[in-house]
Design a protein around this motif. Structure first.
Motif, PDB file in Angstrom:
ATOM      1  N   ASP A   1       1.144   5.844 -14.218  1.00  0.00           N
ATOM      2  CA  ASP A   1       0.865   7.203 -13.627  1.00  0.00           C
ATOM      3  C   ASP A   1       1.862   7.608 -12.554  1.00  0.00           C
ATOM      4  N   PRO A   2       2.766   8.640 -12.527  1.00  0.00           N
ATOM      5  CA  PRO A   2       3.693   8.768 -11.629  1.00  0.00           C
ATOM      6  C   PRO A   2       3.186   9.288 -10.114  1.00  0.00           C
ATOM      7  N   GLY A   3       1.955   9.688 -10.315  1.00  0.00           N
ATOM      8  CA  GLY A   3       1.449  10.338  -9.247  1.00  0.00           C
ATOM      9  C   GLY A   3       0.595   9.346  -8.394  1.00  0.00           C
ATOM     10  N   THR A   4       0.608   7.924  -8.782  1.00  0.00           N
ATOM     11  CA  THR A   4      -0.443   7.041  -8.187  1.00  0.00           C
ATOM     12  C   THR A   4       0.556   6.161  -7.431  1.00  0.00           C
ATOM     13  N   HIS A   5       0.102   5.865  -6.251  1.00  0.00           N
ATOM     14  CA  HIS A   5       0.581   5.051  -5.224  1.00  0.00           C
ATOM     15  C   HIS A   5      -0.564   4.212  -4.581  1.00  0.00           C
ATOM     16  N   GLN A   6      -0.843   3.142  -4.751  1.00  0.00           N
ATOM     17  CA  GLN A   6      -2.055   2.476  -4.213  1.00  0.00           C
ATOM     18  C   GLN A   6      -1.453   1.045  -3.477  1.00  0.00           C
ATOM     19  N   VAL A   7      -1.945   1.050  -2.252  1.00  0.00           N
ATOM     20  CA  VAL A   7      -1.726  -0.240  -1.515  1.00  0.00           C
ATOM     21  C   VAL A   7      -3.212  -1.217  -1.783  1.00  0.00           C
ATOM     22  N   GLU A   8      -2.738  -2.409  -2.336  1.00  0.00           N
ATOM     23  CA  GLU A   8      -4.059  -3.296  -2.470  1.00  0.00           C
ATOM     24  C   GLU A   8      -4.128  -4.203  -1.537  1.00  0.00           C
ATOM     25  N   PHE A   9      -5.190  -4.588  -0.932  1.00  0.00           N
ATOM     26  CA  PHE A   9      -5.429  -5.622   0.255  1.00  0.00           C
ATOM     27  C   PHE A   9      -6.212  -6.722  -0.431  1.00  0.00           C
TER      28      PHE A   9
END
Length: 150
Positions: A80-88
């Motif tokens: 999804d080009p609209g997704t930016h997620q930072v995973e901890f």
């Protein structure tokens, strides 16, 4: 408007096995660490505890932050080009010495179960992110920031 979303995940390892959620999509089964989106006014540790209760039905003790990964959807085929997620990713332990995993209340959309996977087989199953699986299998914990890896 696009935004960045935080996600808190649990790395639970016992006896050389890792507790993962089992998920299914049009390509078959895939495995990920339990966890999910941080809610407003919730710290990351609280998010891990809540998400584990929802997805594996068990309380966890949250220990150290061990990895950070970014997922930028536009960089992946089919992402999804609209997704930016930072995973901890936090090292966690199960609180119960005899967990039942029966109280799953809010599984992820694709989630169909929970399973213990031998860490030496993480490269043999469809585990995401692959880079994290390789680091866990090879016991490479010194690099904490994984970047935007698949």
């Amino acid at each position: 408007m696009n935004s960045i979303r935080n996600s808190a995940k649990a790395i639970i390892i016992q006896d050389e096995r890792m507790l993962l959620t089992v998920n299914k999509d049009d390509k078959g089964l895939f495995y990920i660490c339990p966890g999910g989106g941080q809610e407003h006014s919730e710290n990351l540790r609280e998010a891990v505890v809540r998400e584990c209760m929802e997805e594996i039905g068990e309380q966890v003790e949250v220990l150290d932050l061990v990895h950070v990964r970014e997922y930028i959807g536009r960089n992946y085929d089919g992402g999804d080009p609209g997704t930016h997620q930072v995973e901890f990713y936090f090292e966690c332990n199960l609180v119960s010495s005899s967990p039942t995993f029966e109280n799953v209340s809010v599984p992820d959309h694709y989630q169909i179960g929970i399973d213990w996977v031998d860490i030496n087989r993480l490269d043999e199953v469809r585990f995401y992110p692959k880079e994290l699986g390789m680091r866990i299998k090879n016991k490479e914990g010194s690099i904490r920031y994984l970047g935007d890896v698949n």
